[in-house]
Scaffold this motif. Structure first.
Motif, PDB file in Angstrom:
ATOM      1  N   ASP A  26      -8.641  10.293 -24.308  1.00 22.92           N
ATOM      2  CA  ASP A  26      -9.604  11.399 -24.362  1.00 22.92           C
ATOM      3  C   ASP A  26     -10.429  11.360 -25.650  1.00 22.92           C
ATOM      4  O   ASP A  26     -10.675  12.383 -26.276  1.00 22.92           O
ATOM      5  N   ASN A  27     -10.833  10.174 -26.071  1.00 22.48           N
ATOM      6  CA  ASN A  27     -11.601   9.962 -27.306  1.00 22.48           C
ATOM      7  C   ASN A  27     -10.834  10.329 -28.570  1.00 22.48           C
ATOM      8  O   ASN A  27     -11.427  10.564 -29.614  1.00 22.48           O
ATOM      9  N   PHE A  28      -9.530  10.412 -28.486  1.00 25.31           N
ATOM     10  CA  PHE A  28      -8.686  10.628 -29.653  1.00 25.31           C
ATOM     11  C   PHE A  28      -8.047   9.308 -30.032  1.00 25.31           C
ATOM     12  O   PHE A  28      -7.614   8.552 -29.170  1.00 25.31           O
ATOM     13  N   LYS A  29      -7.959   9.061 -31.316  1.00 26.24           N
ATOM     14  CA  LYS A  29      -7.215   7.903 -31.789  1.00 26.24           C
ATOM     15  C   LYS A  29      -5.806   8.380 -32.098  1.00 26.24           C
ATOM     16  O   LYS A  29      -5.609   9.239 -32.951  1.00 26.24           O
ATOM     17  N   SER A  52      -2.618  17.621 -27.654  1.00 30.38           N
ATOM     18  CA  SER A  52      -2.159  18.728 -26.805  1.00 30.38           C
ATOM     19  C   SER A  52      -3.083  19.934 -26.925  1.00 30.38           C
ATOM     20  O   SER A  52      -3.396  20.588 -25.927  1.00 30.38           O
ATOM     21  N   GLU A  53      -3.524  20.232 -28.157  1.00 29.36           N
ATOM     22  CA  GLU A  53      -4.472  21.336 -28.354  1.00 29.36           C
ATOM     23  C   GLU A  53      -5.753  21.076 -27.572  1.00 29.36           C
ATOM     24  O   GLU A  53      -6.298  21.975 -26.936  1.00 29.36           O
ATOM     25  N   TRP A  54      -6.244  19.840 -27.629  1.00 29.18           N
ATOM     26  CA  TRP A  54      -7.463  19.477 -26.913  1.00 29.18           C
ATOM     27  C   TRP A  54      -7.270  19.627 -25.409  1.00 29.18           C
ATOM     28  O   TRP A  54      -8.110  20.174 -24.708  1.00 29.18           O
ATOM     29  N   GLN A  55      -6.143  19.151 -24.897  1.00 30.27           N
ATOM     30  CA  GLN A  55      -5.888  19.227 -23.463  1.00 30.27           C
ATOM     31  C   GLN A  55      -5.777  20.674 -22.991  1.00 30.27           C
ATOM     32  O   GLN A  55      -6.107  20.979 -21.851  1.00 30.27           O
ATOM     33  N   ASN A  56      -5.344  21.573 -23.870  1.00 33.24           N
ATOM     34  CA  ASN A  56      -5.247  22.988 -23.511  1.00 33.24           C
ATOM     35  C   ASN A  56      -6.615  23.666 -23.417  1.00 33.24           C
ATOM     36  O   ASN A  56      -6.786  24.601 -22.637  1.00 33.24           O
ATOM     37  N   ILE A  57      -7.592  23.224 -24.210  1.00 32.53           N
ATOM     38  CA  ILE A  57      -8.889  23.910 -24.199  1.00 32.53           C
ATOM     39  C   ILE A  57      -9.988  23.152 -23.466  1.00 32.53           C
ATOM     40  O   ILE A  57     -11.014  23.739 -23.146  1.00 32.53           O
ATOM     41  N   LEU A  77     -19.445  31.556 -30.863  1.00 31.16           N
ATOM     42  CA  LEU A  77     -18.504  30.609 -30.268  1.00 31.16           C
ATOM     43  C   LEU A  77     -17.092  31.173 -30.335  1.00 31.16           C
ATOM     44  O   LEU A  77     -16.724  31.812 -31.324  1.00 31.16           O
ATOM     45  N   PRO A  78     -16.276  30.926 -29.323  1.00 33.77           N
ATOM     46  CA  PRO A  78     -14.892  31.407 -29.344  1.00 33.77           C
ATOM     47  C   PRO A  78     -14.092  30.774 -30.480  1.00 33.77           C
ATOM     48  O   PRO A  78     -14.324  29.624 -30.864  1.00 33.77           O
ATOM     49  N   LYS A  79     -13.139  31.528 -31.008  1.00 28.75           N
ATOM     50  CA  LYS A  79     -12.309  31.049 -32.109  1.00 28.75           C
ATOM     51  C   LYS A  79     -11.526  29.797 -31.740  1.00 28.75           C
ATOM     52  O   LYS A  79     -11.263  28.958 -32.589  1.00 28.75           O
ATOM     53  N   GLU A  80     -11.135  29.662 -30.469  1.00 31.04           N
ATOM     54  CA  GLU A  80     -10.366  28.485 -30.051  1.00 31.04           C
ATOM     55  C   GLU A  80     -11.121  27.197 -30.363  1.00 31.04           C
ATOM     56  O   GLU A  80     -10.535  26.214 -30.803  1.00 31.04           O
ATOM     57  N   ILE A  81     -12.427  27.211 -30.139  1.00 31.46           N
ATOM     58  CA  ILE A  81     -13.238  26.020 -30.401  1.00 31.46           C
ATOM     59  C   ILE A  81     -13.355  25.781 -31.901  1.00 31.46           C
ATOM     60  O   ILE A  81     -13.168  24.667 -32.392  1.00 31.46           O
ATOM     61  N   LEU A  82     -13.648  26.831 -32.647  1.00 37.32           N
ATOM     62  CA  LEU A  82     -13.808  26.682 -34.090  1.00 37.32           C
ATOM     63  C   LEU A  82     -12.503  26.275 -34.765  1.00 37.32           C
ATOM     64  O   LEU A  82     -12.498  25.426 -35.655  1.00 37.32           O
ATOM     65  N   ASN A  83     -11.403  26.864 -34.344  1.00 37.76           N
ATOM     66  CA  ASN A  83     -10.112  26.500 -34.928  1.00 37.76           C
ATOM     67  C   ASN A  83      -9.745  25.059 -34.611  1.00 37.76           C
ATOM     68  O   ASN A  83      -9.205  24.347 -35.451  1.00 37.76           O
ATOM     69  N   PHE A  84     -10.035  24.633 -33.399  1.00 39.80           N
ATOM     70  CA  PHE A  84      -9.701  23.267 -33.003  1.00 39.80           C
ATOM     71  C   PHE A  84     -10.457  22.251 -33.850  1.00 39.80           C
ATOM     72  O   PHE A  84      -9.906  21.264 -34.307  1.00 39.80           O
TER      73      PHE A  84
END
Length: 106
Positions: A26-29, A52-57, A77-84
């Motif tokens: 998912d474009n993560f190393k 896992s955080e990415w897969q949740n959002i 923007l929602p906090k979930e995006i900014l926190n991630f």
């Protein structure tokens, strides 16, 4: 404190030294270890948490508000995006993907 990535990992199945590899998902190393003999793999715990955080959002649909402040438009923007993305106080690149899609790059 040293990072676990700096240590040598031995396979719990065959007791051989595992080699360090970089996987892409998912474009993560993902920093990982792989046993050459039994092909078992382990991901770095911190990288696994981020994935896992990415897969949740990633599949959530967020509703944002657009409002005017002076001569500018503000998008909340929602906090979930900014926190991630730890995106507070960082520059963001905005780009139109097509006539009805706007892409944000942190």
């Amino acid at each position: 404190m040293r990072d676990i990535w700096e240590e040598h990992l031995h396979c719990s199945t065959c007791n051989k030294k595992a080699e360090q590899i970089i996987l892409s998902k998912d474009n993560f190393k993902l920093r990982s270890w792989k046993c050459k003999q039994c092909r078992k793999t382990w991901n770095h715990p911190l990288d696994q948490v981020k994935l896992s955080e990415w897969q949740n959002i990633k599949d959530q649909e967020f509703i944002v508000k657009i409002r005017e402040v002076g001569n500018s438009a503000v998008i909340s923007l929602p906090k979930e995006i900014l926190n991630f993305k730890n995106a507070l106080n960082k520059d963001v690149v905005w780009k139109f993907k097509n006539s009805d899609e706007l892409v944000l790059k942190f």
